[in-house]
Design an enzyme around this catalytic site. Structure first.
Site, PDB file in Angstrom:
ATOM      1  N   ARG A   1     -14.642  33.726   1.781  1.00  0.00           N
ATOM      2  CA  ARG A   1     -14.586  33.442   0.344  1.00  0.00           C
ATOM      3  C   ARG A   1     -13.643  32.323  -0.079  1.00  0.00           C
ATOM      4  NH1 ARG A   1     -13.772  39.018  -2.695  1.00  0.00           N
ATOM      5  NH2 ARG A   1     -13.106  39.740  -0.639  1.00  0.00           N
TER       6      ARG A   1
ATOM      7  N   ASP B   1     -20.676  41.557  10.166  1.00  0.00           N
ATOM      8  CA  ASP B   1     -19.703  42.557   9.724  1.00  0.00           C
ATOM      9  C   ASP B   1     -19.634  43.646  10.778  1.00  0.00           C
ATOM     10  OD1 ASP B   1     -18.114  43.491   7.123  1.00  0.00           O
ATOM     11  OD2 ASP B   1     -18.944  45.229   8.165  1.00  0.00           O
TER      12      ASP B   1
ATOM     13  N   ARG C   1     -23.025  32.680  -1.677  1.00  0.00           N
ATOM     14  CA  ARG C   1     -22.954  34.069  -2.134  1.00  0.00           C
ATOM     15  C   ARG C   1     -23.364  34.254  -3.600  1.00  0.00           C
ATOM     16  NH1 ARG C   1     -20.022  37.973  -0.281  1.00  0.00           N
ATOM     17  NH2 ARG C   1     -21.186  39.051  -1.893  1.00  0.00           N
TER      18      ARG C   1
ATOM     19  N   TYR D   1     -13.797  54.397   9.789  1.00  0.00           N
ATOM     20  CA  TYR D   1     -14.649  54.078   8.633  1.00  0.00           C
ATOM     21  C   TYR D   1     -15.654  55.195   8.352  1.00  0.00           C
ATOM     22  CZ  TYR D   1     -13.376  49.227   7.537  1.00  0.00           C
ATOM     23  OH  TYR D   1     -12.730  48.096   7.116  1.00  0.00           O
TER      24      TYR D   1
END
Lengths: 344, 344
Positions: free
Chosen positions: B29, B74, B38, B151
């Site tokens: 980003r 990811d 994006r 996670y």
């Protein structure tokens, strides 16, 4: 020997009949009697109403064989009178409404007189002392300058400490002024607590573990050293930095009769690295309390084995107890610390 | 020597003309060209559309003199085919909708065939390789079993890892089954990436630093060891555990040609503790990029001084670059790493 003596004797590395134990955040949400008070009163109201703060301070000491009480308060309270506008959100997380990021913000921060401006806390300390009547010692505490600085620059909790570090890295003079003002405050705040009656003080540097050794040395150590050296020596000083194994020897260099350890370091290696100077406090993972009895016992035994029943070990969790900690396991842990560490 | 060679030579501790540098999350980003993509495509769409993943992988390599590219993906992607239902929230944080907390949940987890079931990633790797045409090496990566386990037990990021540790402490057999399944997956996932063309692989154990040494040894080490030993040795293996200075020697014991270091440890002390076996990667605080040029240069110089231009040092940040990192400082850092480390 009883609960009256163990904790303070351990702070001074004197002999004890068994290892003293208390729990960071022991007066808190995992207790139903705490939650009962909080249904009627906000967090900040409890902090500022001596009768309520006293009640909550005493709750865990009544229920468990804890070897110390710690006055119920929040590390942000003294900031209010310094001109920092903050509130506690629904989940008790702090939010600062006027973040301190520029030189002018830092210059506006005022010095305080805690004995007068935080009379509610000093009153609560005196009242708890009367109630405890010498049977259990009372601990006072403060946030460390770095941790307070990070709250007021970030505006609350933080993941990356971006604004805090940006101030350090871009405007070191502004940073040092902020730290000086906070250090001045913490010194008088803790010394006033000692005057009001607390028998030991703990400095919580909850977020300083985000720093590299080089940054700690340059941006924190001089201030933390001045702080620790300026505290009234009639009460032992405990210095606890969370998630800061990598800073251990710098924490010791800053000072403290007892160094607090989280669970990320083995207590034997840590104490050895400290040359066995001073005491150590810790270091069970708070989440261990969610384990089986067998697991809890095993981990408590390991910590006690590593501490070798040396004088100067105070058992504690490596961070605050969690709001959903199973209460039976809390009692179990406290009792087996005493049982397994009983000196022959 | 050029960008084609430095990184891979350093992984093998071979001599280089200057210290190679790349940046964790370098495709992200902080780049306006990333943000432009994006605005039109969601995070998950970018991951799953080879043309877009390729474009984003290449963006930082075009803009800066980086010595490696890392495939855009990811760490949660392979979990989808294992039966874990997750999504990325607006701020790209992961949320798992079917948390894995009981034995039955773990038993339901399926093995996957990444070469077929994640063809989008393998295609992206092949396409990036063609575009890079040997001029810059390509890194593949995976989350480590512990980080993936945390996670899916917590349901996303976590502060205390309460459910993860509760499973370990209450139901160790269930925990080990979960770790076995995840380890099996990571092995085939990384080996398939190597088959598709990545020239090095990095295992990210982003959250394992929450564990004590004892817990790591008991609940993670056997699995991590099997993982590292099962990776195709034709590509170097980088093992990065964040906030895990206290686990350094256990991380080495688990394996890896290069050990990643965050900024919480000094690179000289760390490399010495590793007996200079293998390479090291790191270790500038990502927030240093918000500092003055003078500060950045000083910290880069300190790291290079501590690494002593030994073969095997790969310069990197100690964690992913932040979304608001000032881009001019990013370029400045990359360039001075090369300049200050140029071998005479």
């Amino acid at each position: 020997m009883s609960r009256a003596d163990r904790y303070l004797r351990a702070c001074k590395k004197e002999s004890v009949d068994c290892t003293p134990v208390w729990i960071m955040r022991q007066a808190g949400r995992y207790l139903e009697e705490y939650r009962a008070v909080r249904t009627k009163h906000s967090f900040i109201d409890v902090c500022k109403t001596p009768e309520l703060a006293v009640e909550i301070t005493l709750q865990p000491v009544r229920r468990f064989e804890l070897d110390a009480a710690i006055i119920f308060a929040d590390i942000l309270l003294p900031l209010e009178k310094m001109g920092i506008d903050f509130e506690f959100t629904k989940d008790d997380g702090p939010r600062i409404n006027n973040t301190v990021r520029a030189r002018a913000d830092v210059e506006k921060i005022r010095a305080i007189n805690p004995m007068e401006e935080m009379a509610y806390l000093m009153d609560a300390i005196r009242m708890v002392k009367r109630e405890l009547n010498g049977k259990v010692p009372l601990i006072g505490f403060s946030g460390a300058p770095f941790t307070l600085a990070s709250y007021i620059t970030e505006g609350g909790g933080s993941r990356n400490y971006q604004y805090t570090k940006a101030m350090m890295y871009q405007e070191p003079a502004t940073w040092h002024l902020l730290m000086e003002k906070l250090t001045d405050m913490v010194i008088v705040y803790l010394n006033d607590q000692i005057k009001a009656g607390v028998q030991a003080v703990q400095v919580f540097d909850s977020w300083v573990g985000c720093l590299s050794q080089a940054d700690y040395r340059e941006f924190v150590l001089p201030h933390q050293k001045r702080l620790m050296a300026s505290l009234d020596s009639s009460a032992p000083h405990v210095h606890f930095a969370f998630n800061a194994s990598h800073l251990l020897r710098l924490i010791q260099e800053a000072g403290g009769d007892v160094i607090g350890l989280d669970w990320r370091i083995e207590i034997d290696a840590a104490w050895k690295a400290l040359n066995y100077e001073g005491g150590v406090q810790g270091n069970l993972d708070p989440v261990a309390l969610y384990g089986s009895r067998e697991y809890i016992k095993r981990r408590v035994q390991e910590i006690l084995d590593k501490a070798e029943n040396r004088n100067g070990h105070i058992f504690n969790l490596g961070h605050g107890i969690l709001p959903t900690a199973p209460i039976d396991n809390v009692k179990y842990m406290i009792d087996i610390v005493h049982e397994l560490s009983a000196r022959k």
